[in-house]
Write a protein that holds these residues in place. Structure first.
Motif, PDB file in Angstrom:
ATOM      1  N   LYS A  21       0.821  -1.216   0.000  1.00 49.95           N
ATOM      2  CA  LYS A  21       0.000   0.000   0.000  1.00 49.95           C
ATOM      3  C   LYS A  21       0.856   1.268   0.000  1.00 49.95           C
ATOM      4  N   THR A  24       1.037   2.074  -3.705  1.00 47.94           N
ATOM      5  CA  THR A  24      -0.205   2.361  -4.432  1.00 47.94           C
ATOM      6  C   THR A  24      -1.151   3.316  -3.714  1.00 47.94           C
ATOM      7  N   HIS A  25      -1.232   3.227  -2.405  1.00 47.49           N
ATOM      8  CA  HIS A  25      -2.202   4.026  -1.664  1.00 47.49           C
ATOM      9  C   HIS A  25      -1.591   5.288  -1.051  1.00 47.49           C
ATOM     10  N   GLN A  28       1.060   6.622  -4.115  1.00 48.40           N
ATOM     11  CA  GLN A  28       0.341   6.586  -5.391  1.00 48.40           C
ATOM     12  C   GLN A  28       1.295   6.751  -6.581  1.00 48.40           C
ATOM     13  N   PHE A  29       2.384   5.983  -6.503  1.00 49.41           N
ATOM     14  CA  PHE A  29       3.401   5.920  -7.566  1.00 49.41           C
ATOM     15  C   PHE A  29       4.224   7.203  -7.690  1.00 49.41           C
ATOM     16  N   PHE A  56      -1.029  -4.284  -8.879  1.00 56.28           N
ATOM     17  CA  PHE A  56      -1.002  -2.943  -8.302  1.00 56.28           C
ATOM     18  C   PHE A  56      -2.454  -2.498  -8.156  1.00 56.28           C
ATOM     19  N   GLN A  57      -2.931  -2.425  -6.913  1.00 52.65           N
ATOM     20  CA  GLN A  57      -4.321  -2.054  -6.652  1.00 52.65           C
ATOM     21  C   GLN A  57      -4.345  -0.639  -6.080  1.00 52.65           C
ATOM     22  N   PHE A  58      -5.074   0.234  -6.759  1.00 53.94           N
ATOM     23  CA  PHE A  58      -5.155   1.629  -6.334  1.00 53.94           C
ATOM     24  C   PHE A  58      -6.413   1.860  -5.501  1.00 53.94           C
ATOM     25  N   TYR A  62      -8.438   7.271  -6.155  1.00 51.22           N
ATOM     26  CA  TYR A  62      -7.487   7.469  -7.253  1.00 51.22           C
ATOM     27  C   TYR A  62      -8.243   7.454  -8.579  1.00 51.22           C
ATOM     28  N   ILE A  72       1.735   5.744 -14.309  1.00 53.91           N
ATOM     29  CA  ILE A  72       1.667   4.306 -14.000  1.00 53.91           C
ATOM     30  C   ILE A  72       2.491   3.521 -15.022  1.00 53.91           C
ATOM     31  N   VAL A  84      -3.150  -4.163 -13.147  1.00 57.08           N
ATOM     32  CA  VAL A  84      -3.531  -2.966 -12.405  1.00 57.08           C
ATOM     33  C   VAL A  84      -5.024  -3.040 -12.100  1.00 57.08           C
TER      34      VAL A  84
END
Length: 182
Positions: A21, A24-25, A28-29, A56-58, A62, A72, A84
């Motif tokens: 996370k 991704t969370h 956020q990249f 990769f779970q956003f 997002y 991304i 993704v």
């Protein structure tokens, strides 16, 4: 830990690994190129040929922008089988799908109460995450829906994951799907 999984898993077993996370969370990249690179390296070193996909779970907050899409794509290591998963419906657009296909990135099919129920079969892989509908993480999928998934995907090259595991629903659904596929 991954080496231990590798050693304990059967020879033909494959793993999909979900990115932390923090990548991704939280970030956020953004400004996490080293974290992403280190994550890929750890997965590859620990799981070797048993590494199937990197997910990769956003987060739901997002939403789509062209800049985020390019960010991304530019941060993924395209030597891996990248998947993704978005949780905001603004990503369900041809611009995203076309860019992913051009870069051999899989758009995750997701069963989620607030998202389109599209099963994508024209990406490098079929990759489905079933979170439970209508009640996230709890709802079971009826046999008719599992038959529909089986028929839509043909399960030739792909992965189906049940995340409706707050109760026994995920386990029972996985066993039922296995029964109707084999």
């Amino acid at each position: 830990m991954l080496t231990n999984w590798y050693n304990k898993a059967p020879e033909n077993f494959l793993f999909s690994v979900k990115a932390p996370k923090e990548i991704t969370h939280i970030k956020q990249f953004l400004d996490c190129e080293n974290l992403i690179s280190d994550f890929y390296n750890v997965c590859e070193m620990g799981l070797k040929e048993k590494l199937a996909c990197v997910l990769f779970q956003f987060p739901p907050s997002y939403y789509f922008t062209a800049e985020r899409l390019q960010h991304i794509i530019s941060n993924l290591n395209l030597e891996f089988k990248n998947v993704v998963e978005f949780r905001h419906k603004s990503w369900w657009i041809p611009e995203v799908w076309d860019a992913f296909r051009q870069n051999q990135i899989t758009f995750c099919s997701v069963s989620h109460p607030q998202l389109p129920q599209t099963i994508f079969t024209d990406f490098p892989l079929v990759y489905i995450r079933l979170h439970g509908v209508p009640k996230m993480f709890y709802s079971s999928y009826p046999l008719q829906e599992l038959l529909h998934i089986r028929d839509e995907t043909h399960l030739e090259s792909g992965f189906i994951y049940f995340n409706n595991t707050a109760s026994e629903a995920g386990i029972l659904n996985a066993l039922e799907l296995q029964r109707i596929v084999v």
